[in-house]
Motif scaffolding. Structure first.
Motif, PDB file in Angstrom:
ATOM      1  N   THR A 221       0.840  -1.103   0.084  1.00  0.00           N
ATOM      2  CA  THR A 221       0.115   0.067   0.049  1.00  0.00           C
ATOM      3  C   THR A 221       0.678   1.308  -0.084  1.00  0.00           C
ATOM      4  OG1 THR A 221      -1.829  -1.136   1.006  1.00  0.00           O
ATOM      5  CG2 THR A 221      -1.829   1.081   1.253  1.00  0.00           C
ATOM      6  N   VAL A 225       1.101   3.868  -3.179  1.00  0.00           N
ATOM      7  CA  VAL A 225       0.362   5.099  -3.034  1.00  0.00           C
ATOM      8  C   VAL A 225       1.607   6.250  -3.664  1.00  0.00           C
ATOM      9  CG1 VAL A 225      -0.753   6.850  -1.558  1.00  0.00           C
ATOM     10  CG2 VAL A 225      -1.587   4.487  -1.656  1.00  0.00           C
ATOM     11  N   ALA A 289      -4.971  13.824  -5.081  1.00  0.00           N
ATOM     12  CA  ALA A 289      -5.438  13.662  -3.686  1.00  0.00           C
ATOM     13  C   ALA A 289      -6.654  12.809  -3.630  1.00  0.00           C
ATOM     14  CB  ALA A 289      -5.835  14.944  -3.227  1.00  0.00           C
ATOM     15  N   ALA A 290      -7.584  13.122  -4.699  1.00  0.00           N
ATOM     16  CA  ALA A 290      -8.942  11.973  -4.764  1.00  0.00           C
ATOM     17  C   ALA A 290      -8.613  10.757  -4.833  1.00  0.00           C
ATOM     18  CB  ALA A 290      -9.772  12.636  -5.696  1.00  0.00           C
ATOM     19  N   ALA A 292      -5.518   9.027  -4.625  1.00  0.00           N
ATOM     20  CA  ALA A 292      -4.683   8.659  -3.584  1.00  0.00           C
ATOM     21  C   ALA A 292      -5.479   8.302  -2.401  1.00  0.00           C
ATOM     22  CB  ALA A 292      -3.808   9.487  -3.122  1.00  0.00           C
ATOM     23  N   SER A 293      -6.507   9.155  -2.152  1.00  0.00           N
ATOM     24  CA  SER A 293      -7.274   8.898  -0.825  1.00  0.00           C
ATOM     25  C   SER A 293      -8.145   7.467  -1.117  1.00  0.00           C
ATOM     26  CB  SER A 293      -8.256  10.094  -0.421  1.00  0.00           C
ATOM     27  OG  SER A 293      -7.299  11.067  -0.289  1.00  0.00           O
ATOM     28  N   VAL A 294      -8.773   7.384  -2.342  1.00  0.00           N
ATOM     29  CA  VAL A 294      -9.786   6.537  -2.422  1.00  0.00           C
ATOM     30  C   VAL A 294      -8.820   4.990  -2.653  1.00  0.00           C
ATOM     31  CG1 VAL A 294     -11.210   5.219  -4.171  1.00  0.00           C
ATOM     32  CG2 VAL A 294     -11.638   7.814  -3.759  1.00  0.00           C
ATOM     33  N   THR A 296      -5.826   4.543  -1.088  1.00  0.00           N
ATOM     34  CA  THR A 296      -5.379   4.179   0.327  1.00  0.00           C
ATOM     35  C   THR A 296      -6.541   3.469   0.965  1.00  0.00           C
ATOM     36  OG1 THR A 296      -3.826   5.993  -0.002  1.00  0.00           O
ATOM     37  CG2 THR A 296      -4.389   5.068   2.292  1.00  0.00           C
ATOM     38  N   VAL A 297      -7.895   4.064   1.107  1.00  0.00           N
ATOM     39  CA  VAL A 297      -9.052   3.498   1.777  1.00  0.00           C
ATOM     40  C   VAL A 297      -9.200   1.806   1.338  1.00  0.00           C
ATOM     41  CG1 VAL A 297     -11.161   3.548   2.204  1.00  0.00           C
ATOM     42  CG2 VAL A 297      -9.877   5.475   2.140  1.00  0.00           C
ATOM     43  N   ARG A 298      -9.154   1.926  -0.290  1.00  0.00           N
ATOM     44  CA  ARG A 298      -9.558   0.753  -0.425  1.00  0.00           C
ATOM     45  C   ARG A 298      -8.369  -0.588  -0.352  1.00  0.00           C
ATOM     46  NH1 ARG A 298     -13.425   0.246  -4.637  1.00  0.00           N
ATOM     47  NH2 ARG A 298     -13.126  -1.915  -4.520  1.00  0.00           N
ATOM     48  N   ARG A 300      -6.417  -0.396   2.121  1.00  0.00           N
ATOM     49  CA  ARG A 300      -6.292  -0.747   3.684  1.00  0.00           C
ATOM     50  C   ARG A 300      -7.434  -1.780   3.934  1.00  0.00           C
ATOM     51  NH1 ARG A 300      -1.633   0.356   5.663  1.00  0.00           N
ATOM     52  NH2 ARG A 300      -1.061   2.640   5.446  1.00  0.00           N
TER      53      ARG A 300
END
Length: 306
Positions: A221, A225, A289-290, A292-294, A296-298, A300
């Motif tokens: 992860t 990212v 930003a969008a 990378a955030s999505v 990262t959540v997926r 994790r």
């Protein structure tokens, strides 16, 4: 009303926190907010003109020739990301596995594989420009030396190979980072688990796919990212090796070069538009930003499932 008194511990914590927060606010937050503001105005050189709303965003996305330049640069960033995911992170994982298994010379190779990472990007860029020189570059000299002169070519001078030359240089430069991150993740795997697997099978592929890869998912992860952010912020290496125009004929143009050229101009065109450049910078920031955030959540969530 009782007076507020700060203890020595509180003063020490404040002294540690306030300077870095001020630094981030001045050199990170303020430029980002400024770029958002600049993107909504027309500019005449260095002078801000009238408010134009979303006109700058519309121009860089839908008005020619900016729309074509945006699509071309964005496509190259995607190509860079996919190629580095395979070359840099993929090879880094298998190198980490080889180092983790303590193959001959593992201690030396742990140091050697990370040495290019500490080199300056400027040094790496100019070094690979020399390596890929059509006349005296190491690549072509080696090909001629092994009897393959027909494969010698101007690697950075033709559209079909220029971007790949930059990708290879970046992969060599940063290969050590994912290698060490994966290696750190592998070293946390319990030895009891590996001993149990060895009793079941001797297949290295089974060990990698069933045990090693799921247990190093947090490391995957991190490198995924960071590679995504780095690939879409790519600027230094293309600038050094290919120039601000993304030569030849825009085949190495990426969003970082396109933004800089649009906002600050270049020698060939002299064009400069802070409004369009700021709009492009805002779009790049929002996209990175969008996504990378999505992601990262997926990822994790995927780690928990694994």
């Amino acid at each position: 009303m009782p007076k507020l008194r700060m203890t020595g511990r509180g003063l020490w914590i404040t002294a540690l926190i306030v300077p870095p927060m001020a630094f981030v606010a001045l050199f990170v937050v303020y430029p980002i907010v400024s770029a958002f503001t600049f993107a909504f105005f027309d500019w005449q050189g260095l002078l801000r003109d009238e408010f134009v709303g979303l006109a700058n965003f519309h121009q860089v996305l839908f008005v020619e020739p900016y729309a074509s330049w945006t699509r071309n640069a964005f496509a190259h960033n995607i190509q860079v990301f996919i190629a580095l995911m395979v070359l840099q992170n993929g090879l880094g994982f298998f190198l980490a596995y080889a180092l983790w298994r303590e193959l001959p010379g593992a201690r030396f190779h742990r140091v050697a594989v990370f040495l290019p990472v500490v080199l300056s990007t400027i040094i790496v860029g100019y070094l690979f420009k020399l390596f890929m020189h059509p006349l005296f570059g190491v690549f072509n000299i080696t090909l001629r030396g092994v009897g393959l002169p027909e494969l010698a070519q101007p690697w950075l001078g033709q559209e079909s190979t220029a971007l790949w030359g930059l990708i290879i240089a970046n992969a060599w430069h940063m290969l050590g980072f994912p290698t060490l991150v994966f290696l750190a993740g592998m070293q946390r795997i319990p030895t009891e688990m590996l001993d149990a697997v060895r009793m079941e099978t001797r297949s290295e592929w089974v060990k990698i796919t069933k045990i090693v890869w799921p247990l190093v998912a947090p490391s995957a992860t991190v490198v995924f990212v960071l590679l995504f952010v780095g690939a879409f912020n790519w600027f230094e290496l293309p600038y050094i090796m290919a120039g601000l125009d993304g030569s030849p004929y825009g085949s190495t143009d990426v969003l970082g070069l396109y933004f800089y050229r649009t906002a600050f101009g270049n020698v060939s065109s002299g064009q400069q538009d802070f409004g369009l450049g700021s709009a492009l910078a805002v779009l790049i920031f929002i996209f990175i930003a969008a996504v990378a955030s999505v992601v990262t959540v997926r990822l994790r969530a995927r780690e928990i499932q694994l």
